[in-house]
Design a protein around this motif. Sequence first.
Motif, PDB file in Angstrom:
ATOM      1  N   LYS A  66      43.239  62.734  79.747  1.00 59.68           N
ATOM      2  CA  LYS A  66      44.560  63.327  79.898  1.00 59.68           C
ATOM      3  C   LYS A  66      45.246  62.713  81.112  1.00 59.68           C
ATOM      4  CE  LYS A  66      42.498  67.307  82.138  1.00 59.68           C
ATOM      5  NZ  LYS A  66      41.258  67.848  81.758  1.00 59.68           N
ATOM      6  N   GLY A  67      46.521  63.004  81.253  1.00 66.93           N
ATOM      7  CA  GLY A  67      47.281  62.523  82.399  1.00 66.93           C
ATOM      8  C   GLY A  67      47.292  61.013  82.496  1.00 66.93           C
ATOM      9  N   GLU A  68      47.162  60.531  83.705  1.00 65.55           N
ATOM     10  CA  GLU A  68      47.275  59.096  83.960  1.00 65.55           C
ATOM     11  C   GLU A  68      46.188  58.287  83.259  1.00 65.55           C
ATOM     12  OE1 GLU A  68      47.271  61.446  86.426  1.00 65.55           O
ATOM     13  OE2 GLU A  68      49.439  61.461  86.698  1.00 65.55           O
ATOM     14  N   VAL A  69      44.994  58.848  83.120  1.00 65.60           N
ATOM     15  CA  VAL A  69      43.922  58.133  82.416  1.00 65.60           C
ATOM     16  C   VAL A  69      44.329  57.919  80.961  1.00 65.60           C
ATOM     17  CG1 VAL A  69      41.527  58.223  81.643  1.00 65.60           C
ATOM     18  CG2 VAL A  69      42.109  58.931  83.960  1.00 65.60           C
ATOM     19  N   LEU A  70      44.871  58.949  80.334  1.00 68.00           N
ATOM     20  CA  LEU A  70      45.353  58.808  78.961  1.00 68.00           C
ATOM     21  C   LEU A  70      46.476  57.768  78.894  1.00 68.00           C
ATOM     22  CD1 LEU A  70      45.420  59.675  75.988  1.00 68.00           C
ATOM     23  CD2 LEU A  70      47.050  61.468  76.660  1.00 68.00           C
ATOM     24  N   PHE A  71      47.402  57.804  79.848  1.00 62.59           N
ATOM     25  CA  PHE A  71      48.512  56.845  79.866  1.00 62.59           C
ATOM     26  C   PHE A  71      47.973  55.415  79.927  1.00 62.59           C
ATOM     27  CE2 PHE A  71      51.400  60.054  82.332  1.00 62.59           C
ATOM     28  CZ  PHE A  71      51.346  60.934  81.275  1.00 62.59           C
ATOM     29  N   ASP A  72      46.955  55.207  80.768  1.00 58.66           N
ATOM     30  CA  ASP A  72      46.379  53.864  80.903  1.00 58.66           C
ATOM     31  C   ASP A  72      45.636  53.441  79.642  1.00 58.66           C
ATOM     32  OD1 ASP A  72      47.064  52.726  83.478  1.00 58.66           O
ATOM     33  OD2 ASP A  72      45.937  54.374  84.362  1.00 58.66           O
ATOM     34  N   ILE A  73      44.883  54.342  79.054  1.00 58.63           N
ATOM     35  CA  ILE A  73      44.162  54.000  77.821  1.00 58.63           C
ATOM     36  C   ILE A  73      45.161  53.655  76.722  1.00 58.63           C
ATOM     37  CG2 ILE A  73      42.702  54.894  75.965  1.00 58.63           C
ATOM     38  CD1 ILE A  73      41.195  56.503  78.164  1.00 58.63           C
ATOM     39  N   LEU A  74      46.167  54.501  76.534  1.00 58.91           N
ATOM     40  CA  LEU A  74      47.155  54.245  75.475  1.00 58.91           C
ATOM     41  C   LEU A  74      47.934  52.956  75.714  1.00 58.91           C
ATOM     42  CD1 LEU A  74      48.535  57.804  74.667  1.00 58.91           C
ATOM     43  CD2 LEU A  74      46.886  56.446  73.377  1.00 58.91           C
ATOM     44  N   ALA A  75      48.119  52.597  76.967  1.00 55.36           N
ATOM     45  CA  ALA A  75      48.830  51.348  77.267  1.00 55.36           C
ATOM     46  C   ALA A  75      48.160  50.154  76.595  1.00 55.36           C
ATOM     47  CB  ALA A  75      48.898  51.126  78.782  1.00 55.36           C
ATOM     48  N   PHE A  76      46.852  50.247  76.410  1.00 55.30           N
ATOM     49  CA  PHE A  76      46.126  49.124  75.815  1.00 55.30           C
ATOM     50  C   PHE A  76      45.674  49.408  74.391  1.00 55.30           C
ATOM     51  CE2 PHE A  76      46.154  48.743  80.322  1.00 55.30           C
ATOM     52  CZ  PHE A  76      46.603  47.439  80.470  1.00 55.30           C
ATOM     53  N   GLU A  77      46.066  50.556  73.858  1.00 58.04           N
ATOM     54  CA  GLU A  77      45.781  50.880  72.458  1.00 58.04           C
ATOM     55  C   GLU A  77      46.972  50.584  71.542  1.00 58.04           C
ATOM     56  OE1 GLU A  77      43.000  51.423  71.137  1.00 58.04           O
ATOM     57  OE2 GLU A  77      41.704  52.429  72.574  1.00 58.04           O
ATOM     58  N   PHE A  78      48.202  50.668  72.078  1.00 56.81           N
ATOM     59  CA  PHE A  78      49.354  50.313  71.251  1.00 56.81           C
ATOM     60  C   PHE A  78      49.230  48.843  70.867  1.00 56.81           C
ATOM     61  CE2 PHE A  78      51.241  54.098  73.214  1.00 56.81           C
ATOM     62  CZ  PHE A  78      51.718  54.718  72.071  1.00 56.81           C
ATOM     63  N   TYR A  79      49.584  48.543  69.635  1.00 59.32           N
ATOM     64  CA  TYR A  79      49.381  47.209  69.089  1.00 59.32           C
ATOM     65  C   TYR A  79      50.699  46.437  69.084  1.00 59.32           C
ATOM     66  CZ  TYR A  79      47.664  43.583  65.992  1.00 59.32           C
ATOM     67  OH  TYR A  79      47.292  42.378  65.465  1.00 59.32           O
ATOM     68  N   PRO A  80      50.734  45.266  69.739  1.00 57.05           N
ATOM     69  CA  PRO A  80      51.966  44.473  69.740  1.00 57.05           C
ATOM     70  C   PRO A  80      52.181  43.768  68.405  1.00 57.05           C
ATOM     71  CG  PRO A  80      50.262  43.334  70.961  1.00 57.05           C
ATOM     72  CD  PRO A  80      49.687  44.664  70.544  1.00 57.05           C
ATOM     73  N   ARG A  81      53.421  43.701  67.993  1.00 55.22           N
ATOM     74  CA  ARG A  81      53.782  42.953  66.782  1.00 55.22           C
ATOM     75  C   ARG A  81      54.222  41.569  67.239  1.00 55.22           C
ATOM     76  NH1 ARG A  81      51.402  47.035  65.573  1.00 55.22           N
ATOM     77  NH2 ARG A  81      51.980  48.376  63.865  1.00 55.22           N
ATOM     78  N   HIS A  82      53.643  40.558  66.685  1.00 56.06           N
ATOM     79  CA  HIS A  82      53.936  39.194  67.124  1.00 56.06           C
ATOM     80  C   HIS A  82      54.921  38.518  66.180  1.00 56.06           C
ATOM     81  CE1 HIS A  82      50.949  39.455  70.245  1.00 56.06           C
ATOM     82  NE2 HIS A  82      50.095  39.939  69.362  1.00 56.06           N
ATOM     83  N   GLU A  83      55.439  37.413  66.649  1.00 55.94           N
ATOM     84  CA  GLU A  83      56.342  36.559  65.865  1.00 55.94           C
ATOM     85  C   GLU A  83      57.553  37.318  65.329  1.00 55.94           C
ATOM     86  OE1 GLU A  83      54.086  34.320  63.001  1.00 55.94           O
ATOM     87  OE2 GLU A  83      52.526  33.910  64.464  1.00 55.94           O
ATOM     88  N   GLY A  84      58.178  38.098  66.201  1.00 52.58           N
ATOM     89  CA  GLY A  84      59.410  38.774  65.842  1.00 52.58           C
ATOM     90  C   GLY A  84      59.253  40.007  64.982  1.00 52.58           C
ATOM     91  N   GLY A  85      58.022  40.397  64.689  1.00 48.92           N
ATOM     92  CA  GLY A  85      57.804  41.586  63.875  1.00 48.92           C
ATOM     93  C   GLY A  85      58.109  42.854  64.655  1.00 48.92           C
ATOM     94  N   VAL A  86      58.397  43.916  63.942  1.00 44.47           N
ATOM     95  CA  VAL A  86      58.589  45.211  64.576  1.00 44.47           C
ATOM     96  C   VAL A  86      57.692  46.226  63.878  1.00 44.47           C
ATOM     97  CG1 VAL A  86      60.955  44.804  65.367  1.00 44.47           C
ATOM     98  CG2 VAL A  86      60.571  45.795  63.121  1.00 44.47           C
ATOM     99  N   SER A  87      57.378  47.274  64.592  1.00 43.60           N
ATOM    100  CA  SER A  87      56.542  48.332  64.023  1.00 43.60           C
ATOM    101  C   SER A  87      57.368  49.182  63.072  1.00 43.60           C
ATOM    102  CB  SER A  87      55.986  49.196  65.157  1.00 43.60           C
ATOM    103  OG  SER A  87      57.021  49.988  65.707  1.00 43.60           O
ATOM    104  N   ASP A  88      56.711  50.103  62.411  1.00 44.64           N
ATOM    105  CA  ASP A  88      57.417  51.059  61.552  1.00 44.64           C
ATOM    106  C   ASP A  88      58.385  51.905  62.369  1.00 44.64           C
ATOM    107  OD1 ASP A  88      55.987  50.111  59.399  1.00 44.64           O
ATOM    108  OD2 ASP A  88      54.533  51.745  59.412  1.00 44.64           O
ATOM    109  N   TRP A  89      58.198  51.958  63.662  1.00 37.87           N
ATOM    110  CA  TRP A  89      59.051  52.741  64.551  1.00 37.87           C
ATOM    111  C   TRP A  89      60.280  51.957  64.998  1.00 37.87           C
ATOM    112  CZ3 TRP A  89      54.269  53.333  68.125  1.00 37.87           C
ATOM    113  CH2 TRP A  89      53.281  54.088  67.484  1.00 37.87           C
ATOM    114  N   GLY A  90      60.343  50.648  64.674  1.00 41.53           N
ATOM    115  CA  GLY A  90      61.441  49.814  65.132  1.00 41.53           C
ATOM    116  C   GLY A  90      61.232  49.293  66.538  1.00 41.53           C
ATOM    117  N   THR A  91      59.992  49.355  67.020  1.00 38.56           N
ATOM    118  CA  THR A  91      59.648  48.886  68.361  1.00 38.56           C
ATOM    119  C   THR A  91      58.704  47.695  68.252  1.00 38.56           C
ATOM    120  OG1 THR A  91      57.803  50.456  68.426  1.00 38.56           O
ATOM    121  CG2 THR A  91      59.885  51.168  69.436  1.00 38.56           C
TER     122      THR A  91
END
Length: 135
Positions: free
Chosen positions: A45-70
């Motif tokens: 929880k808190g900052e530890v969760l923020f740090d873990i999630l920072a490296f769990e979100f998956y980047p879309r490469h080559e101009g792709g976007v997620s289903d969220w538009g991000t």
Amino acid sequence: MMWVMDNKAKEYLTSLDTLPYQKISDYEVAQGISGAIGNPEEKPKGEVLFDILAFEFYPRHEGGVSDWGTYFGSKMSFRKDENSNEVIEFPSLSQVSAVMVEYWSKRAKEVKHPILVERYADLAYDFSEYVAKPK
């Protein structure tokens, strides 16, 4: 706002800064933070969760976007069960908050490892518009 991070997680992340040209992967960082805090039964929880999630979100490469538009999206998604249309995502956009984005922005200015700087800054930039929208 004052931030207090778990000491073991902080030590792990600081150790990455001592080798700024060491290649590290998102998965390794997320696992390293989780491993540093120890008890796998306890939900981060808190900052530890923020740090873990920072490296769990998956980047879309080559101009792709997620289903969220991000640029960043969930690492995985699946139906709740075979009879349901409900989709479960990990991590979920609903987990992203203004507090989390502020934290990532702060971390981008603190860390030294170029991969960490890039990840925190990219997340803060990518999700800042989302958290600014009224819900």
